[in-house]
Design a protein around this motif. Structure first.
Motif, PDB file in Angstrom:
ATOM      1  N   PHE A   1      47.003  -8.588  46.671  1.00 26.89           N
ATOM      2  CA  PHE A   1      46.534  -8.176  45.397  1.00 26.89           C
ATOM      3  C   PHE A   1      45.320  -9.271  45.411  1.00 26.89           C
ATOM      4  CE2 PHE A   1      50.271 -10.923  43.923  1.00 26.89           C
ATOM      5  CZ  PHE A   1      49.397 -11.707  43.536  1.00 26.89           C
ATOM      6  N   ALA A   2      44.172  -8.786  44.441  1.00 25.79           N
ATOM      7  CA  ALA A   2      43.316  -9.736  43.998  1.00 25.79           C
ATOM      8  C   ALA A   2      43.050  -9.384  42.496  1.00 25.79           C
ATOM      9  CB  ALA A   2      41.700  -9.286  45.019  1.00 25.79           C
ATOM     10  N   PHE A   3      42.608 -10.551  41.931  1.00 28.87           N
ATOM     11  CA  PHE A   3      42.231 -10.459  40.444  1.00 28.87           C
ATOM     12  C   PHE A   3      41.026 -11.358  40.085  1.00 28.87           C
ATOM     13  CE2 PHE A   3      45.357 -13.697  40.936  1.00 28.87           C
ATOM     14  CZ  PHE A   3      44.967 -14.667  40.370  1.00 28.87           C
ATOM     15  N   GLY A   4      40.156 -10.802  39.274  1.00 32.01           N
ATOM     16  CA  GLY A   4      39.266 -11.916  38.814  1.00 32.01           C
ATOM     17  C   GLY A   4      38.838 -12.033  37.278  1.00 32.01           C
ATOM     18  N   PHE A   5      38.837 -13.275  36.822  1.00 32.27           N
ATOM     19  CA  PHE A   5      38.810 -13.353  35.443  1.00 32.27           C
ATOM     20  C   PHE A   5      37.308 -13.834  35.050  1.00 32.27           C
ATOM     21  CE2 PHE A   5      43.137 -14.029  36.147  1.00 32.27           C
ATOM     22  CZ  PHE A   5      43.742 -13.522  35.216  1.00 32.27           C
ATOM     23  N   GLY A   6      36.579 -13.686  33.833  1.00 29.23           N
ATOM     24  CA  GLY A   6      35.582 -14.095  33.415  1.00 29.23           C
ATOM     25  C   GLY A   6      35.783 -15.589  32.803  1.00 29.23           C
ATOM     26  N   ILE A   7      35.373 -16.725  33.091  1.00 31.52           N
ATOM     27  CA  ILE A   7      35.769 -17.892  32.648  1.00 31.52           C
ATOM     28  C   ILE A   7      35.263 -17.895  31.024  1.00 31.52           C
ATOM     29  CG2 ILE A   7      35.460 -20.437  32.756  1.00 31.52           C
ATOM     30  CD1 ILE A   7      37.367 -19.361  34.728  1.00 31.52           C
ATOM     31  N   GLU A   8      33.936 -17.551  30.958  1.00 31.64           N
ATOM     32  CA  GLU A   8      33.255 -17.647  29.419  1.00 31.64           C
ATOM     33  C   GLU A   8      34.147 -17.128  28.642  1.00 31.64           C
ATOM     34  OE1 GLU A   8      29.964 -18.939  32.107  1.00 31.64           O
ATOM     35  OE2 GLU A   8      31.609 -17.348  32.274  1.00 31.64           O
ATOM     36  N   ARG A   9      34.774 -15.717  28.880  1.00 33.78           N
ATOM     37  CA  ARG A   9      35.573 -14.964  27.928  1.00 33.78           C
ATOM     38  C   ARG A   9      36.843 -15.695  27.679  1.00 33.78           C
ATOM     39  NH1 ARG A   9      34.622  -8.722  28.743  1.00 33.78           N
ATOM     40  NH2 ARG A   9      32.439  -8.613  28.893  1.00 33.78           N
ATOM     41  N   LEU A  10      37.303 -16.482  28.611  1.00 27.96           N
ATOM     42  CA  LEU A  10      38.614 -17.128  28.521  1.00 27.96           C
ATOM     43  C   LEU A  10      38.381 -18.491  27.718  1.00 27.96           C
ATOM     44  CD1 LEU A  10      40.027 -17.304  32.121  1.00 27.96           C
ATOM     45  CD2 LEU A  10      40.733 -16.115  30.245  1.00 27.96           C
ATOM     46  N   ALA A  11      37.210 -19.085  27.842  1.00 22.86           N
ATOM     47  CA  ALA A  11      36.775 -20.193  27.020  1.00 22.86           C
ATOM     48  C   ALA A  11      36.501 -19.774  25.422  1.00 22.86           C
ATOM     49  CB  ALA A  11      35.480 -20.753  27.511  1.00 22.86           C
ATOM     50  N   MET A  12      36.074 -18.537  25.221  1.00 21.69           N
ATOM     51  CA  MET A  12      35.692 -17.980  24.149  1.00 21.69           C
ATOM     52  C   MET A  12      37.268 -17.856  23.309  1.00 21.69           C
ATOM     53  SD  MET A  12      32.656 -15.385  24.646  1.00 21.69           S
ATOM     54  CE  MET A  12      32.634 -14.894  22.828  1.00 21.69           C
ATOM     55  N   MET A  13      37.889 -17.452  24.098  1.00 23.19           N
ATOM     56  CA  MET A  13      39.501 -16.961  23.419  1.00 23.19           C
ATOM     57  C   MET A  13      40.227 -18.436  23.325  1.00 23.19           C
ATOM     58  SD  MET A  13      40.667 -13.702  25.564  1.00 23.19           S
ATOM     59  CE  MET A  13      42.143 -13.699  24.633  1.00 23.19           C
TER      60      MET A  13
END
Length: 340
Positions: free
Chosen positions: A307-319
């Protein structure tokens, strides 16, 4: 006789060191020089006694005189330099008795802090960190990832191309291809880094952004493994109170594919400008690695899956830090960044 002269020299040096350390003016340093090596000083007086020393002891005594003169001259120079520096400081209005001022060395940007925290969470789950170039080849960014020629992401309106055909990577997925082509399975990596897309900047989008993508290739890997990894990440990053959901989606490089959402921390899922009134924030695209991608890197899809996945770091930082607008992260306002 020789021993007495050597002892007298050593005592004179010790006394001179004490006097020079206590000197507060150049006159005091000059007085030490005159007392020890002036025409009527101690060392010239002692040197007159060399004639009464047996020839076999004159070598040791003479060496003691030479060493004493060198050491004394160094002590005199150091004392004068200290006094001159203090005089310069006084002339500049510097009070040397004041305590030192703390130098502000800065700290990590909130985006970097979130990248480090994400990497540490995935390390605890057995993933290794891998990196790759930001200027990529079309093969690694699109072709090897099973992206069709007519896919919108290939359009120059969505991607920054160079005149030689290379591009600014639109995702960190090329790192996955590079790792798989250079390593035999099993593979378990996360790839953090900066990406670029022709997005119109708004509260949740930027042309320059960061991702952290994950890849796990092994035998008998399933979608249940993916869900377990993502759920564990959500719990460690935001706590058990954060709700999660997956939605069917399409990505060229995964099949089946899902979108992975976290409930909006800013509004508690009630709806706000950050989550576009939906109560959810799209955090990750994920899915099982498409068999064509495995074939492109030389893996047998009949043996290996993943499996593969991708997170947006900026959105994580905003949360993570309850930031309402992604653009605040790039305005370089120290008053804002110092909060983190």
């Amino acid at each position: 006789m020789a021993n007495q002269i050597v002892e007298a020299i050593e005592k004179a040096l010790a006394d001179a060191q004490v006097r020079l350390a206590a000197a507060t003016a150049p006159d005091a340093v000059e007085a030490v020089r005159i007392d020890l090596i002036g025409r009527k000083g101690l060392l010239p007086a002692l040197s007159k006694q060399m004639g009464s020393i047996p020839p076999e002891e004159r070598g040791v005594t003479g060496k003691a005189f030479n060493t004493a003169r060198e050491q004394l001259q160094q002590m005199l120079d150091a004392a004068l330099e200290r006094l001159n520096s203090a005089a310069d400081a006084d002339a500049a209005g510097i009070d040397l008795t004041l305590p030192g001022r703390r130098v502000d060395v800065g700290h990590k940007h909130p985006v970097v802090k979130v990248i480090d925290e994400c990497a540490e969470i995935f390390r605890r789950m057995g993933f290794m960190v891998a990196e790759g170039p930001e200027i990529e080849q079309v093969y690694f960014n699109f072709d090897a990832l099973n992206t069709p020629q007519d896919h919108p992401s290939r359009d120059p309106g969505d991607t920054f191309y160079f005149s030689d055909g290379r591009l600014l990577r639109t995702q960190t997925s090329p790192v996955q291809i590079r790792v798989m082509e250079s390593h035999e399975p099993p593979v378990r990596i996360v790839a953090p880094g900066r990406c670029f897309r022709r997005d119109t900047p708004d509260a949740t989008h930027s042309m320059n952004f960061h991702q952290i993508e994950g890849l796990y290739i092994d035998k008998n890997v399933s979608l249940a493994d993916l869900k377990a990894v993502l759920r564990n990440f959500a719990t460690e990053m935001f706590g058990p109170e954060v709700r999660i959901r997956t939605r069917p989606h399409f990505f060229p490089f995964t099949e089946p594919s899902v979108e992975y959402d976290f409930s909006c921390i800013m509004c508690g899922g009630k709806g706000c400008n950050v989550c576009k009134q939906s109560g959810w924030l799209e955090i990750a695209g994920a899915g099982m690695v498409d068999p064509n991608v495995l074939k492109n890197v030389g893996y047998d899809p009949e043996i290996w899956s993943g499996f593969a996945f991708g997170f947006g770091i900026e959105r994580l930082a905003m949360m993570r830090y309850r930031i309402a607008d992604i653009r605040w992260l790039y305005e370089n306002d120290v008053r804002f960044l110092a909060q983190f």
